[in-house]
Design a protein around this motif. Structure first.
Motif, mmCIF file in Angstrom:
data_model
loop_
_atom_site.group_PDB
_atom_site.id
_atom_site.type_symbol
_atom_site.label_atom_id
_atom_site.label_comp_id
_atom_site.label_asym_id
_atom_site.label_seq_id
_atom_site.Cartn_x
_atom_site.Cartn_y
_atom_site.Cartn_z
ATOM 1 N N ALA A 9 -79.133 -135.572 36.893
ATOM 2 C CA ALA A 9 -77.983 -136.276 37.437
ATOM 3 C C ALA A 9 -76.844 -135.308 37.720
ATOM 4 O O ALA A 9 -76.588 -134.380 36.946
ATOM 5 C CB ALA A 9 -77.519 -137.358 36.465
ATOM 6 N N GLY A 10 -76.156 -135.529 38.851
ATOM 7 C CA GLY A 10 -75.019 -134.703 39.227
ATOM 8 C C GLY A 10 -73.849 -135.564 39.650
ATOM 9 O O GLY A 10 -73.945 -136.791 39.773
ATOM 10 N N LEU A 11 -72.716 -134.903 39.924
ATOM 11 C CA LEU A 11 -71.482 -135.605 40.245
ATOM 12 C C LEU A 11 -70.778 -134.900 41.398
ATOM 13 O O LEU A 11 -70.737 -133.668 41.447
ATOM 14 C CB LEU A 11 -70.578 -135.636 39.012
ATOM 15 C CG LEU A 11 -69.289 -136.461 39.053
ATOM 16 C CD1 LEU A 11 -69.566 -137.910 39.416
ATOM 17 C CD2 LEU A 11 -68.578 -136.368 37.698
ATOM 18 N N TRP A 25 -64.480 -128.063 31.440
ATOM 19 C CA TRP A 25 -65.923 -127.838 31.560
ATOM 20 C C TRP A 25 -66.711 -129.037 31.039
ATOM 21 O O TRP A 25 -67.450 -128.937 30.062
ATOM 22 C CB TRP A 25 -66.342 -126.565 30.831
ATOM 23 C CG TRP A 25 -65.639 -125.334 31.294
ATOM 24 C CD1 TRP A 25 -64.776 -124.578 30.570
ATOM 25 C CD2 TRP A 25 -65.737 -124.687 32.571
ATOM 26 N NE1 TRP A 25 -64.316 -123.503 31.312
ATOM 27 C CE2 TRP A 25 -64.888 -123.550 32.548
ATOM 28 C CE3 TRP A 25 -66.448 -124.976 33.741
ATOM 29 C CZ2 TRP A 25 -64.741 -122.717 33.641
ATOM 30 C CZ3 TRP A 25 -66.299 -124.131 34.823
ATOM 31 C CH2 TRP A 25 -65.468 -123.010 34.764
ATOM 32 N N PRO A 26 -66.573 -130.208 31.667
ATOM 33 C CA PRO A 26 -67.264 -131.404 31.168
ATOM 34 C C PRO A 26 -68.782 -131.258 31.231
ATOM 35 O O PRO A 26 -69.325 -130.469 32.021
ATOM 36 C CB PRO A 26 -66.781 -132.505 32.115
ATOM 37 C CG PRO A 26 -66.339 -131.792 33.343
ATOM 38 C CD PRO A 26 -65.808 -130.475 32.901
ATOM 39 N N SER A 27 -69.438 -132.018 30.399
ATOM 40 C CA SER A 27 -70.898 -132.000 30.337
ATOM 41 C C SER A 27 -71.466 -132.798 31.501
ATOM 42 O O SER A 27 -71.677 -134.009 31.423
ATOM 43 C CB SER A 27 -71.373 -132.591 29.009
ATOM 44 O OG SER A 27 -72.785 -132.643 28.955
ATOM 45 N N VAL A 28 -71.686 -132.111 32.609
ATOM 46 C CA VAL A 28 -72.248 -132.682 33.830
ATOM 47 C C VAL A 28 -73.388 -131.775 34.275
ATOM 48 O O VAL A 28 -73.281 -130.544 34.193
ATOM 49 C CB VAL A 28 -71.173 -132.780 34.941
ATOM 50 C CG1 VAL A 28 -71.786 -133.139 36.284
ATOM 51 C CG2 VAL A 28 -70.119 -133.811 34.548
ATOM 52 N N GLY A 29 -74.470 -132.368 34.746
ATOM 53 C CA GLY A 29 -75.651 -131.580 35.082
ATOM 54 C C GLY A 29 -75.430 -130.594 36.215
ATOM 55 O O GLY A 29 -75.867 -129.443 36.143
ATOM 56 N N TRP A 30 -74.766 -131.051 37.289
ATOM 57 C CA TRP A 30 -74.499 -130.191 38.441
ATOM 58 C C TRP A 30 -73.442 -130.869 39.303
ATOM 59 O O TRP A 30 -73.141 -132.055 39.120
ATOM 60 C CB TRP A 30 -75.777 -129.916 39.248
ATOM 61 C CG TRP A 30 -76.542 -131.127 39.674
ATOM 62 C CD1 TRP A 30 -77.347 -131.911 38.894
ATOM 63 C CD2 TRP A 30 -76.583 -131.716 40.987
ATOM 64 N NE1 TRP A 30 -77.880 -132.952 39.630
ATOM 65 C CE2 TRP A 30 -77.433 -132.854 40.920
ATOM 66 C CE3 TRP A 30 -76.011 -131.385 42.211
ATOM 67 C CZ2 TRP A 30 -77.714 -133.656 42.025
ATOM 68 C CZ3 TRP A 30 -76.283 -132.193 43.324
ATOM 69 C CH2 TRP A 30 -77.124 -133.302 43.212
ATOM 70 N N LEU A 257 -64.242 -140.815 35.749
ATOM 71 C CA LEU A 257 -65.370 -140.565 36.637
ATOM 72 C C LEU A 257 -66.572 -140.045 35.853
ATOM 73 O O LEU A 257 -67.711 -140.451 36.112
ATOM 74 C CB LEU A 257 -64.972 -139.556 37.717
ATOM 75 C CG LEU A 257 -65.988 -139.331 38.838
ATOM 76 C CD1 LEU A 257 -66.261 -140.623 39.592
ATOM 77 C CD2 LEU A 257 -65.494 -138.251 39.799
ATOM 78 N N VAL A 258 -66.331 -139.168 34.907
ATOM 79 C CA VAL A 258 -67.430 -138.688 34.065
ATOM 80 C C VAL A 258 -68.018 -139.844 33.258
ATOM 81 O O VAL A 258 -69.231 -139.889 33.019
ATOM 82 C CB VAL A 258 -66.953 -137.546 33.147
ATOM 83 C CG1 VAL A 258 -68.017 -137.189 32.114
ATOM 84 C CG2 VAL A 258 -66.603 -136.308 33.974
ATOM 85 N N GLY A 259 -67.172 -140.806 32.874
ATOM 86 C CA GLY A 259 -67.684 -141.984 32.187
ATOM 87 C C GLY A 259 -68.633 -142.772 33.064
ATOM 88 O O GLY A 259 -69.687 -143.241 32.599
ATOM 89 N N GLU A 260 -68.313 -142.931 34.356
ATOM 90 C CA GLU A 260 -69.228 -143.590 35.290
ATOM 91 C C GLU A 260 -70.513 -142.783 35.438
ATOM 92 O O GLU A 260 -71.614 -143.348 35.548
ATOM 93 C CB GLU A 260 -68.561 -143.765 36.648
ATOM 94 C CG GLU A 260 -67.427 -144.772 36.671
ATOM 95 C CD GLU A 260 -66.881 -144.988 38.075
ATOM 96 O OE1 GLU A 260 -67.607 -144.718 39.058
ATOM 97 O OE2 GLU A 260 -65.726 -145.445 38.191
ATOM 98 N N TYR A 261 -70.369 -141.477 35.453
ATOM 99 C CA TYR A 261 -71.522 -140.583 35.594
ATOM 100 C C TYR A 261 -72.506 -140.782 34.445
ATOM 101 O O TYR A 261 -73.724 -140.643 34.638
ATOM 102 C CB TYR A 261 -71.016 -139.142 35.653
ATOM 103 C CG TYR A 261 -72.056 -138.097 35.365
ATOM 104 C CD1 TYR A 261 -72.953 -137.676 36.353
ATOM 105 C CD2 TYR A 261 -72.144 -137.509 34.101
ATOM 106 C CE1 TYR A 261 -73.908 -136.709 36.082
ATOM 107 C CE2 TYR A 261 -73.089 -136.548 33.823
ATOM 108 C CZ TYR A 261 -73.969 -136.141 34.811
ATOM 109 O OH TYR A 261 -74.916 -135.183 34.542
ATOM 110 N N ARG A 262 -72.014 -141.097 33.259
ATOM 111 C CA ARG A 262 -72.909 -141.262 32.103
ATOM 112 C C ARG A 262 -73.937 -142.374 32.353
ATOM 113 O O ARG A 262 -75.075 -142.288 31.886
ATOM 114 C CB ARG A 262 -72.102 -141.575 30.840
ATOM 115 C CG ARG A 262 -71.184 -140.461 30.410
ATOM 116 C CD ARG A 262 -71.939 -139.266 29.851
ATOM 117 N NE ARG A 262 -71.010 -138.155 29.619
ATOM 118 C CZ ARG A 262 -71.159 -136.943 30.111
ATOM 119 N NH1 ARG A 262 -72.220 -136.641 30.844
ATOM 120 N NH2 ARG A 262 -70.269 -136.016 29.866
#
Length: 287
Positions: A9-11, A25-30, A257-262
């Motif tokens: 998953a990416g954002l 540096w949030p924990s996001v795949g790409w 937005l990172v919360g939605e990404y989860r």
């Protein structure tokens, strides 16, 4: 041509959030960025290089206009080539659209009329871009608000033919499929089934908004349940595939937005686990 990267998953990364990413540096795949926003060099590209040091990055073009009658603009292509060399992205993508004609440029992703002669023309443009970049690119299906008379195939059938002719891949935007369903009564599951297994290199999910009685692909809302369902169908057909959450307007805070990404991250992880217990035919190459 570059091999398919193993991404989850990416954002989508937009300008207002770049500083926050560099700070936290949030924990996001790409991350995926719009290529044209970095053609000017300077601080934006320097910031993107810092992001690239820690994450995989995808370059998503919105201005190439591969479906235009004339070949892609040489200066545009050279700028993209320079950015690709500098960032070394995991994926490079463009849209199945046109944006130039009679000496004018239209700042939009205009759908290509699927008529006789369109496929050879677009295939030649894709070949030229892939040759210039030295790599495979992905072509995205787009939203449409009117239908053209005399069309000879569906959008997915055109994409499948372009894959065969050029070796490109497909960026499947399931939100665009759903918007077209609402506006033009197309069948999104039929479109997914028309794409050969092995050709989809990335999937997008996003939100849309209503303007009067028309669904508009604004990327300005959360992903709806119907689009999540289409994502599940696409992952079931194509197997583990990089999936991106897009948000371009009404941007929430980076944390929100990172919360939605989860939600996307969990969905993609679940699909990957299910695929590991299923038939290997899900990952067969395009024949």
């Amino acid at each position: 041509m570059n091999p398919q990267p193993q991404l989850g998953a990416g954002l989508g990364l937009r300008g207002p959030h770049v500083a926050g990413v560099l700070a936290a540096w949030p924990s996001v795949g790409w991350w995926e960025v719009h290529s044209e926003n970095y053609f000017g060099g300077g601080e934006p590209v320097a910031a993107l290089e810092r992001v690239r040091e820690r994450y995989e990055v995808s370059l998503h073009g919105v201005g190439m206009g591969l479906g235009s009658h004339s070949a892609p603009d040489a200066q545009h292509l050279q700028r993209l080539k320079s950015l690709v060399a500098r960032i070394e992205p995991a994926l490079v993508s463009e849209h199945l659209c046109w944006n130039r004609g009679a000496g004018r440029f239209f700042n939009d992703l205009l759908p290509v009329p699927r008529v006789d002669g369109a496929v050879p023309l677009i295939a030649a443009h894709i070949d030229g871009v892939q040759e210039a970049l030295g790599r495979r690119i992905l072509i995205e299906n787009v939203s449409a608000y009117v239908a053209f008379e005399g069309e000879t195939c569906s959008e997915a059938e055109m994409l499948a033919e372009l894959v065969v002719r050029t070796g490109c891949g497909v960026l499947l935007d399931v939100n665009n499929l759903y918007v077209n369903t609402l506006n033009l009564k197309t069948d999104p599951l039929a479109e997914i089934a028309r794409l050969p297994i092995g050709c989809v290199g990335e999937i997008h999910v996003a939100g849309f908004e209503w303007l009067d009685d028309v669904a508009i692909d604004t990327h300005g809302a959360s992903v709806c349940d119907e689009v999540w369902t289409l994502l599940d169908a696409a992952l079931a057909r194509f197997g583990p595939t990089p999936v991106l959450l897009e948000r371009d307007t009404h941007l929430p805070s980076l944390d929100a937005l990172v919360g939605e990404y989860r939600q996307l991250e969990a969905r993609v992880a679940g699909a990957r686990e299910r695929a590991m217990t299923q038939s290997p035919t899900l990952t067969q190459e395009v024949r």
